[in-house]
Write a protein that holds these residues in place. Sequence first.
Motif, PDB file in Angstrom:
ATOM      1  N   LEU A 221       0.828  -1.205   0.000  1.00  0.00           N
ATOM      2  CA  LEU A 221       0.000   0.000   0.000  1.00  0.00           C
ATOM      3  C   LEU A 221       0.863   1.256   0.000  1.00  0.00           C
ATOM      4  O   LEU A 221       0.529   2.241  -0.683  1.00  0.00           O
ATOM      5  CB  LEU A 221      -0.927  -0.014   1.219  1.00  0.00           C
ATOM      6  CG  LEU A 221      -1.946   1.123   1.310  1.00  0.00           C
ATOM      7  CD1 LEU A 221      -2.865   1.117   0.100  1.00  0.00           C
ATOM      8  CD2 LEU A 221      -2.744   1.022   2.603  1.00  0.00           C
TER       9      LEU A 221
ATOM     10  N   LEU B 293       0.018   4.087  -2.950  1.00  0.00           N
ATOM     11  CA  LEU B 293      -0.704   5.330  -2.668  1.00  0.00           C
ATOM     12  C   LEU B 293      -0.118   6.565  -3.366  1.00  0.00           C
ATOM     13  O   LEU B 293      -0.882   7.392  -3.873  1.00  0.00           O
ATOM     14  CB  LEU B 293      -0.777   5.563  -1.153  1.00  0.00           C
ATOM     15  CG  LEU B 293      -1.793   4.689  -0.405  1.00  0.00           C
ATOM     16  CD1 LEU B 293      -1.785   5.029   1.084  1.00  0.00           C
ATOM     17  CD2 LEU B 293      -3.195   4.861  -0.971  1.00  0.00           C
TER      18      LEU B 293
ATOM     19  N   PRO C 256      -8.326  -0.036  -8.128  1.00  0.00           N
ATOM     20  CA  PRO C 256      -7.527  -1.018  -7.385  1.00  0.00           C
ATOM     21  C   PRO C 256      -8.312  -2.302  -7.125  1.00  0.00           C
ATOM     22  O   PRO C 256      -9.521  -2.267  -6.862  1.00  0.00           O
ATOM     23  CB  PRO C 256      -7.210  -0.298  -6.077  1.00  0.00           C
ATOM     24  CG  PRO C 256      -8.331   0.684  -5.907  1.00  0.00           C
ATOM     25  CD  PRO C 256      -8.793   1.059  -7.275  1.00  0.00           C
TER      26      PRO C 256
ATOM     27  N   LEU D 259      -8.246  -5.651  -4.626  1.00  0.00           N
ATOM     28  CA  LEU D 259      -7.656  -6.201  -3.404  1.00  0.00           C
ATOM     29  C   LEU D 259      -8.645  -7.138  -2.738  1.00  0.00           C
ATOM     30  O   LEU D 259      -9.857  -6.954  -2.815  1.00  0.00           O
ATOM     31  CB  LEU D 259      -7.240  -5.094  -2.432  1.00  0.00           C
ATOM     32  CG  LEU D 259      -8.307  -4.132  -1.907  1.00  0.00           C
ATOM     33  CD1 LEU D 259      -7.962  -3.692  -0.489  1.00  0.00           C
ATOM     34  CD2 LEU D 259      -8.408  -2.906  -2.809  1.00  0.00           C
TER      35      LEU D 259
ATOM     36  N   LEU E  84     -10.919   7.185  -3.215  1.00  0.00           N
ATOM     37  CA  LEU E  84     -10.150   5.943  -3.271  1.00  0.00           C
ATOM     38  C   LEU E  84      -8.934   5.975  -2.362  1.00  0.00           C
ATOM     39  O   LEU E  84      -8.668   5.010  -1.634  1.00  0.00           O
ATOM     40  CB  LEU E  84      -9.699   5.674  -4.715  1.00  0.00           C
ATOM     41  CG  LEU E  84     -10.604   4.827  -5.591  1.00  0.00           C
ATOM     42  CD1 LEU E  84     -10.021   4.723  -6.991  1.00  0.00           C
ATOM     43  CD2 LEU E  84     -10.805   3.443  -4.998  1.00  0.00           C
TER      44      LEU E  84
ATOM     45  N   TYR F  18      -9.972   5.781   1.203  1.00  0.00           N
ATOM     46  CA  TYR F  18     -10.546   4.465   1.491  1.00  0.00           C
ATOM     47  C   TYR F  18      -9.450   3.421   1.664  1.00  0.00           C
ATOM     48  O   TYR F  18      -9.471   2.625   2.612  1.00  0.00           O
ATOM     49  CB  TYR F  18     -11.480   4.049   0.358  1.00  0.00           C
ATOM     50  CG  TYR F  18     -12.045   2.657   0.509  1.00  0.00           C
ATOM     51  CD1 TYR F  18     -13.095   2.406   1.387  1.00  0.00           C
ATOM     52  CD2 TYR F  18     -11.511   1.586  -0.213  1.00  0.00           C
ATOM     53  CE1 TYR F  18     -13.608   1.121   1.544  1.00  0.00           C
ATOM     54  CE2 TYR F  18     -12.015   0.300  -0.061  1.00  0.00           C
ATOM     55  CZ  TYR F  18     -13.066   0.075   0.822  1.00  0.00           C
ATOM     56  OH  TYR F  18     -13.562  -1.195   0.975  1.00  0.00           O
ATOM     57  N   LEU F  19      -8.480   3.406   0.753  1.00  0.00           N
ATOM     58  CA  LEU F  19      -7.393   2.433   0.849  1.00  0.00           C
ATOM     59  C   LEU F  19      -6.539   2.690   2.084  1.00  0.00           C
ATOM     60  O   LEU F  19      -6.109   1.749   2.763  1.00  0.00           O
ATOM     61  CB  LEU F  19      -6.532   2.477  -0.414  1.00  0.00           C
ATOM     62  CG  LEU F  19      -7.197   2.013  -1.710  1.00  0.00           C
ATOM     63  CD1 LEU F  19      -6.231   2.151  -2.874  1.00  0.00           C
ATOM     64  CD2 LEU F  19      -7.682   0.574  -1.601  1.00  0.00           C
ATOM     65  N   ARG F  20      -6.292   3.942   2.363  1.00  0.00           N
ATOM     66  CA  ARG F  20      -5.482   4.270   3.540  1.00  0.00           C
ATOM     67  C   ARG F  20      -6.160   3.777   4.821  1.00  0.00           C
ATOM     68  O   ARG F  20      -5.508   3.225   5.714  1.00  0.00           O
ATOM     69  CB  ARG F  20      -5.235   5.782   3.600  1.00  0.00           C
ATOM     70  CG  ARG F  20      -4.299   6.197   4.729  1.00  0.00           C
ATOM     71  CD  ARG F  20      -4.046   7.683   4.735  1.00  0.00           C
ATOM     72  NE  ARG F  20      -3.165   8.092   3.655  1.00  0.00           N
ATOM     73  CZ  ARG F  20      -3.511   8.911   2.666  1.00  0.00           C
ATOM     74  NH1 ARG F  20      -4.735   9.416   2.621  1.00  0.00           N
ATOM     75  NH2 ARG F  20      -2.662   9.242   1.726  1.00  0.00           N
TER      76      ARG F  20
ATOM     77  N   ARG G  14      -8.358   1.278   5.049  1.00  0.00           N
ATOM     78  CA  ARG G  14      -8.367  -0.191   5.083  1.00  0.00           C
ATOM     79  C   ARG G  14      -7.013  -0.751   5.478  1.00  0.00           C
ATOM     80  O   ARG G  14      -6.914  -1.706   6.235  1.00  0.00           O
ATOM     81  CB  ARG G  14      -8.739  -0.746   3.705  1.00  0.00           C
ATOM     82  CG  ARG G  14     -10.207  -0.744   3.404  1.00  0.00           C
ATOM     83  CD  ARG G  14     -10.510  -1.564   2.173  1.00  0.00           C
ATOM     84  NE  ARG G  14     -10.110  -2.953   2.304  1.00  0.00           N
ATOM     85  CZ  ARG G  14     -10.817  -3.983   1.873  1.00  0.00           C
ATOM     86  NH1 ARG G  14     -11.988  -3.775   1.290  1.00  0.00           N
ATOM     87  NH2 ARG G  14     -10.388  -5.215   2.012  1.00  0.00           N
TER      88      ARG G  14
ATOM     89  N   ASP H 278      -4.946  -2.400   3.538  1.00  0.00           N
ATOM     90  CA  ASP H 278      -4.593  -3.636   2.851  1.00  0.00           C
ATOM     91  C   ASP H 278      -3.697  -3.368   1.641  1.00  0.00           C
ATOM     92  O   ASP H 278      -3.864  -2.366   0.939  1.00  0.00           O
ATOM     93  CB  ASP H 278      -5.855  -4.349   2.340  1.00  0.00           C
ATOM     94  CG  ASP H 278      -6.746  -4.825   3.477  1.00  0.00           C
ATOM     95  OD1 ASP H 278      -6.201  -5.356   4.453  1.00  0.00           O
ATOM     96  OD2 ASP H 278      -7.975  -4.666   3.375  1.00  0.00           O
ATOM     97  N   ASP H 279      -2.758  -4.285   1.393  1.00  0.00           N
ATOM     98  CA  ASP H 279      -1.981  -4.223   0.164  1.00  0.00           C
ATOM     99  C   ASP H 279      -2.892  -4.540  -1.019  1.00  0.00           C
ATOM    100  O   ASP H 279      -3.980  -5.111  -0.874  1.00  0.00           O
ATOM    101  CB  ASP H 279      -0.819  -5.204   0.220  1.00  0.00           C
ATOM    102  CG  ASP H 279       0.239  -4.793   1.240  1.00  0.00           C
ATOM    103  OD1 ASP H 279       0.269  -3.608   1.611  1.00  0.00           O
ATOM    104  OD2 ASP H 279       1.016  -5.664   1.670  1.00  0.00           O
ATOM    105  N   VAL H 280      -2.445  -4.175  -2.211  1.00  0.00           N
ATOM    106  CA  VAL H 280      -3.301  -4.210  -3.407  1.00  0.00           C
ATOM    107  C   VAL H 280      -2.776  -5.238  -4.404  1.00  0.00           C
ATOM    108  O   VAL H 280      -1.578  -5.292  -4.696  1.00  0.00           O
ATOM    109  CB  VAL H 280      -3.362  -2.813  -4.059  1.00  0.00           C
ATOM    110  CG1 VAL H 280      -4.099  -2.852  -5.389  1.00  0.00           C
ATOM    111  CG2 VAL H 280      -4.049  -1.828  -3.105  1.00  0.00           C
TER     112      VAL H 280
END
Length: 279
Positions: A86, A90, A105, A107, A144, A147-149, A151, A153-155
């Motif tokens: 991640l 990012l 993304p 994941l 996005l 949201y990823l930050r 979570r 999780d790696d992608v």
Amino acid sequence: MIRLIAFDMDGTVLDDHKKILPQTKEVLERLAEQGIELVPATGRPFCGLSPEIERLQGVRYVITCNGAGIYEKETGNCLMGDNISLDSLLPLLTELEPLSVMADPFLKGKAFMSEKNRPLVEKMHVSEELKEYIRTSRTLVPDLVEYLRERGDDVEKLTINFAENEDGVLQGYDEVLTIVRKYPQMNAVSGGIRNIEITKSGVTKASALMWLGEYLAIDREEMIAFGDSENDLEMLRAAGIGVAMENAEEEAKEVADFVTLSNTDNGIVYALQKFGVLA
């Protein structure tokens, strides 16, 4: 002796209407009954598996996200993951977010899209079936990057699709390519629809296929692989026999051991006959 058949989905085992031709389906299922492993190898996430693949009997494992994930078809369990960290992704995604491109993304077997980019799907120059796949497979989120930050999780993969203007030019393609080239720790290829698909450096359908071969105690010489586009090149090189479809991109035909008939003409069956896999 061939013990494993790997095949790309779109443009390979699926025809232009995203269906498996009846003869191809019958032959593959018959070979599976004889103990041959059937392994779909796709750029799609696990949630985007074609219903045709879900119904195909004899498939135990699916290579997804251009090799970043191997999933058990029946359980959805991720057997192997080789993801983009991640922290690495990012900064790239932050640079892409202001552009009018679909940087989606993948994941944990799912796919995500920024809400603001949803209208761009209708401006893609692809089949209605492919648009419908994109519409139904993406979970929309307002931001996005945030949201990823959250979570953490790696992608598995980042797929970048492009709308076209009235002149047939892909909007933002050159800008994206310039940005992507700043991140050599990632591997970028095309999935056959003039898109850009990004995985961790070194991750390809071939790397996943070799991992699965070791897991199943199947040597590469016992594998035959089918594909049609740039994201299939390494898999075609790695398998004991690499077969490109007649409708494949020229690069795929150049690296393949054999060019078979098209995805609309039972090309997989023709090659299996040619190499004696069919009794």
